[in-house]
Write an enzyme that holds these catalytic residues in place. Structure first.
Site, PDB file in Angstrom:
ATOM      1  N   CYS A  27     -24.476   1.570 -15.547  1.00  0.00           N
ATOM      2  CA  CYS A  27     -23.567   2.697 -15.299  1.00  0.00           C
ATOM      3  C   CYS A  27     -24.246   4.010 -15.666  1.00  0.00           C
ATOM      4  O   CYS A  27     -24.618   4.237 -16.827  1.00  0.00           O
ATOM      5  CB  CYS A  27     -22.289   2.520 -16.121  1.00  0.00           C
ATOM      6  SG  CYS A  27     -21.176   3.945 -16.039  1.00  0.00           S
ATOM      7  N   TYR A  71      -6.842   6.411   4.086  1.00  0.00           N
ATOM      8  CA  TYR A  71      -6.892   5.396   3.039  1.00  0.00           C
ATOM      9  C   TYR A  71      -6.066   4.168   3.422  1.00  0.00           C
ATOM     10  O   TYR A  71      -6.543   3.031   3.337  1.00  0.00           O
ATOM     11  CB  TYR A  71      -6.405   5.937   1.689  1.00  0.00           C
ATOM     12  CG  TYR A  71      -6.097   4.802   0.753  1.00  0.00           C
ATOM     13  CD1 TYR A  71      -7.122   4.138   0.103  1.00  0.00           C
ATOM     14  CD2 TYR A  71      -4.791   4.322   0.596  1.00  0.00           C
ATOM     15  CE1 TYR A  71      -6.877   3.035  -0.699  1.00  0.00           C
ATOM     16  CE2 TYR A  71      -4.529   3.217  -0.197  1.00  0.00           C
ATOM     17  CZ  TYR A  71      -5.573   2.582  -0.847  1.00  0.00           C
ATOM     18  OH  TYR A  71      -5.315   1.479  -1.612  1.00  0.00           O
ATOM     19  N   CYS A 113     -12.304   0.461 -15.930  1.00  0.00           N
ATOM     20  CA  CYS A 113     -12.836   1.829 -15.842  1.00  0.00           C
ATOM     21  C   CYS A 113     -11.681   2.805 -15.624  1.00  0.00           C
ATOM     22  O   CYS A 113     -11.615   3.524 -14.627  1.00  0.00           O
ATOM     23  CB  CYS A 113     -13.853   1.907 -14.702  1.00  0.00           C
ATOM     24  SG  CYS A 113     -14.856   3.401 -14.710  1.00  0.00           S
ATOM     25  N   ASP A 159      -9.557   4.766  -3.055  1.00  0.00           N
ATOM     26  CA  ASP A 159      -8.411   5.285  -3.797  1.00  0.00           C
ATOM     27  C   ASP A 159      -8.922   5.914  -5.088  1.00  0.00           C
ATOM     28  O   ASP A 159     -10.138   5.986  -5.338  1.00  0.00           O
ATOM     29  CB  ASP A 159      -7.376   4.184  -4.064  1.00  0.00           C
ATOM     30  CG  ASP A 159      -7.744   3.289  -5.237  1.00  0.00           C
ATOM     31  OD1 ASP A 159      -8.950   3.186  -5.567  1.00  0.00           O
ATOM     32  OD2 ASP A 159      -6.829   2.698  -5.842  1.00  0.00           O
ATOM     33  N   CYS A 187     -16.937  -4.114 -19.119  1.00  0.00           N
ATOM     34  CA  CYS A 187     -17.344  -3.766 -17.757  1.00  0.00           C
ATOM     35  C   CYS A 187     -18.548  -4.599 -17.313  1.00  0.00           C
ATOM     36  O   CYS A 187     -19.557  -4.657 -18.029  1.00  0.00           O
ATOM     37  CB  CYS A 187     -17.680  -2.282 -17.678  1.00  0.00           C
ATOM     38  SG  CYS A 187     -18.181  -1.770 -16.014  1.00  0.00           S
ATOM     39  N   CYS A 210     -15.609   0.016 -21.731  1.00  0.00           N
ATOM     40  CA  CYS A 210     -16.973  -0.209 -21.247  1.00  0.00           C
ATOM     41  C   CYS A 210     -17.528  -1.554 -21.707  1.00  0.00           C
ATOM     42  O   CYS A 210     -18.343  -2.158 -21.009  1.00  0.00           O
ATOM     43  CB  CYS A 210     -17.881   0.924 -21.709  1.00  0.00           C
ATOM     44  SG  CYS A 210     -17.422   2.547 -21.051  1.00  0.00           S
ATOM     45  N   GLU A 258       0.820  -1.207   0.000  1.00  0.00           N
ATOM     46  CA  GLU A 258       0.000   0.000   0.000  1.00  0.00           C
ATOM     47  C   GLU A 258       0.859   1.264   0.000  1.00  0.00           C
ATOM     48  O   GLU A 258       0.526   2.251  -0.653  1.00  0.00           O
ATOM     49  CB  GLU A 258      -0.958  -0.013   1.182  1.00  0.00           C
ATOM     50  CG  GLU A 258      -2.101  -1.012   1.037  1.00  0.00           C
ATOM     51  CD  GLU A 258      -2.967  -0.746  -0.185  1.00  0.00           C
ATOM     52  OE1 GLU A 258      -3.071   0.411  -0.620  1.00  0.00           O
ATOM     53  OE2 GLU A 258      -3.535  -1.714  -0.714  1.00  0.00           O
TER      54      GLU A 258
END
Length: 307
Positions: free
Chosen positions: A224, A135, A208, A153, A218, A215, A52
């Site tokens: 969406c 975060y 995305c 994030d 997706c 798309c 991270e």
């Protein structure tokens, strides 16, 4: 006091929307998630935490070799805590934003001193570690321990902005409205919430994306809001562009590269050779000293910090 009817209706609608998103996104993740070392069970909480720190503003392809070298050298927080902070900066290599290395070293020291060398699972205890923000605390608690937290994030924020809010990009800085939405979309079950956090992040990273989004691949394209609205162009504040060439960041990177390669303290003249413009070079070096990344010594010598 009874909640207003419209508030109750909005909450119910958000809950229904979340449930409609969870199943297809998690199913997509189960099939398409990248095989990354920090996702392996043997990575442990420390491996998750290291990843991270390294992944902030840095692509996976650049992180992978440094991550594996780091964990081979420092498999537990106490191993890193026992070294000089300058060694963390040296091992950070060219990942960029090297203050992250110092912060990770500071977190390792605190984990060793306060928690017996084990990365805490509690969100508040994670947040109390040096260099850990909202975060990172949520990400470590969620990904390492399966806890229920909204992990926001840039990738997740972009997915939510498009799929739910119907805009191309989220705001430049995380807003209270985004945090509220993320909490509303979070599954009630802890394990499913953790899976949802990882899946929505991966969706933003692979499908995305900020540019050239795919798309057709997706799993939630049919619902969406941005796609259904015809993918309207961004009409908010200009998006911040990352620049590097000619900046103080570039100069700092070149100065640190010299010090990382050196086995002894480096004279000023050797640092002067990496950048011609003296004012910018001096400003960059002063900034490195001020940030604790470089230690000045008598006689115009410099080295990575030992304390």
């Amino acid at each position: 006091m009874t909640a207003p009817a419209h508030t109750t209706a909005n909450t119910a609608a958000r809950t229904a929307l979340g449930e409609a998103l969870h199943t297809p996104v998690i199913a997509w993740f189960d099939e398409h998630a990248r095989d990354l070392p920090w996702r392996h069970p043997d990575a442990g909480p420390w491996g998750v935490m290291v990843s991270e720190f390294m992944l902030q503003q840095t692509p996976v392809s650049r992180v992978l070799p440094v991550y594996e070298q780091w964990l081979a050298r420092w498999p537990r927080p106490a191993d890193l805590a026992g070294e000089a902070p300058g060694e963390a900066v040296r091992a950070w290599g060219r990942l960029g934003y090297p203050r992250r290395a110092l912060r990770l070293h500071g977190a390792a020291v605190a984990i060793t001193e306060r928690h017996g060398g084990d990365v805490p699972a509690d969100h508040a205890q994670l947040l109390a570690l040096p260099g850990i923000g909202e975060y990172t605390a949520a990400a470590v608690a969620s990904f390492a321990y399966g806890r229920r937290h909204a992990v926001l994030d840039t990738n997740v924020r972009r997915v939510f902005a498009r799929a739910v809010t119907g805009v191309q990009y989220p705001p430049n800085a995380t807003t209270a409205a985004e945090r509220k939405l993320a909490r509303a979309l979070l599954p009630d079950d802890e394990g499913r919430a953790s899976r949802w956090a990882a899946a929505s992040m991966e969706l933003g990273a692979l499908v995305c994306t900020a540019k050239n989004e795919s798309c057709r691949r997706c799993p939630i394209a049919a619902q969406c809001a941005w796609l259904l609205a015809g993918k309207p162009e961004h009409d908010g504040p200009p998006r911040r562009a990352q620049t590097y060439a000619g900046t103080d960041r570039q100069v700092r990177g070149r100065l640190l590269a010299v010090l990382r390669e050196a086995v002894t303290a480096v004279p000023q003249a050797e640092l002067d050779r990496v950048w011609e413009e003296p004012v910018q070079r001096a400003r960059a070096l002063d900034g490195l000293v001020s940030d604790g990344l470089v230690e000045p010594l008598p006689g115009g010598l410099y080295r990575l910090p030992l304390t």
